[in-house]
Design an enzyme around this catalytic site. Sequence first.
Site, PDB file in Angstrom:
ATOM      1  N   ARG A   3       4.870 -10.479  -0.460  1.00 55.85           N
ATOM      2  CA  ARG A   3       4.259 -11.610  -1.159  1.00 55.85           C
ATOM      3  C   ARG A   3       4.987 -11.856  -2.472  1.00 55.85           C
ATOM      4  NH1 ARG A   3      -1.786  -9.482  -1.148  1.00 55.85           N
ATOM      5  NH2 ARG A   3      -0.710  -7.517  -0.850  1.00 55.85           N
ATOM      6  N   TYR A  27      -3.727   0.640  14.528  1.00 57.99           N
ATOM      7  CA  TYR A  27      -3.521   1.232  13.205  1.00 57.99           C
ATOM      8  C   TYR A  27      -3.263   2.740  13.336  1.00 57.99           C
ATOM      9  CZ  TYR A  27      -4.761   2.372   8.311  1.00 57.99           C
ATOM     10  OH  TYR A  27      -4.773   2.816   7.012  1.00 57.99           O
TER      11      TYR A  27
END
Length: 326
Positions: free
Chosen positions: A43, A149
């Site tokens: 980001r 995960y």
Amino acid sequence: MTSVRSMSKTILVTGALGQIGSELVPALRERYGKDAVIASDLRMLPMGASAGNGPFEHLDCTRIRPLQDILSRYQVGIIYHLAALLSAVAEDRPQVAWHLNMDGLYQVLEAARQNHCAVFFPSSIGAFGPTTPRDHAPQDTVQRPTTMYGVTKVAAEMLCDYYFRRFAVDARGLRLPGLISHVAPAGGGTTDYAVEIFYQAIRYRHYTCFLRPDTRLEMMYMPDAVRAIIELMEADSTRLVHRNAFNITAMNFTPDELAQEIRKHIPDFVIAYEVDPIRQTIADSWPRTIDDGAARDEWGWTPRYTLETMTGNMLDKLRHRLRPAM
Ligand code: VAH
């Protein structure tokens, strides 16, 4: 080999804008100096943000070239590799989770091998599964997770061990429990309720929890987690038998017990339950409690925050930032 710190040059943190990175980066800068810590994330920094007053690099860690470029430009000696998807998001987007969690780690380990860097890797209690003992899950035990995960975390633990044994990359790691923080919001995990509940308790004195009231999980306050990460990376290598994927914990509780603790500070706080079957299934596949004796023996792990002190501290910190809704 002695401690990682003594051979370190600069530090690179991937996923620096995430839940752990938001507190680990300032702690590392405080300890080693602000220019010694390069924060990086996929980001972009939010407009006007200063990356905690130190260097920031936009980085997709699944691409080795830009990663290599940063390692050599800054003479990096340790990589704290935090970039990953959390459990609930990973279940929703398993292909993306495999790509980010595995390809990211593989490139980081390869780059670390070529540039002689040490690596910190955060595993999780999500690396356990339904066939792991549900109480006091041992350090060395069955790991057959049923979530994407968990699959990526177990594979990652093994890959870190492999890179240490085969190439002497000093890859160390922790199996972290659910983390509770007042700095950054949790992002797509199964333990997020234990963060959200504090915001909602202060704003609305009401929280609707997505896990059943009796779902017991291991948890830790972020200051303890940040300290654990730094202590592990500074630990004397010769004392480490496991090196990677240490069980650690500080407390365990259920949503009902957390609500009772919050009620000691906010007596009219009300908790309701609307169970999300996906996150409940994930939580039910993890142990209720784990044994962190290896971390205590090998590098002196001791938690400081209990359910009581964490709750008091979270509410104090958040009350300064949040206003109760009218
Ligand atoms: C998650 N907070 O819920 C993470 C963690 C123990 C769970 O790894 O995905």
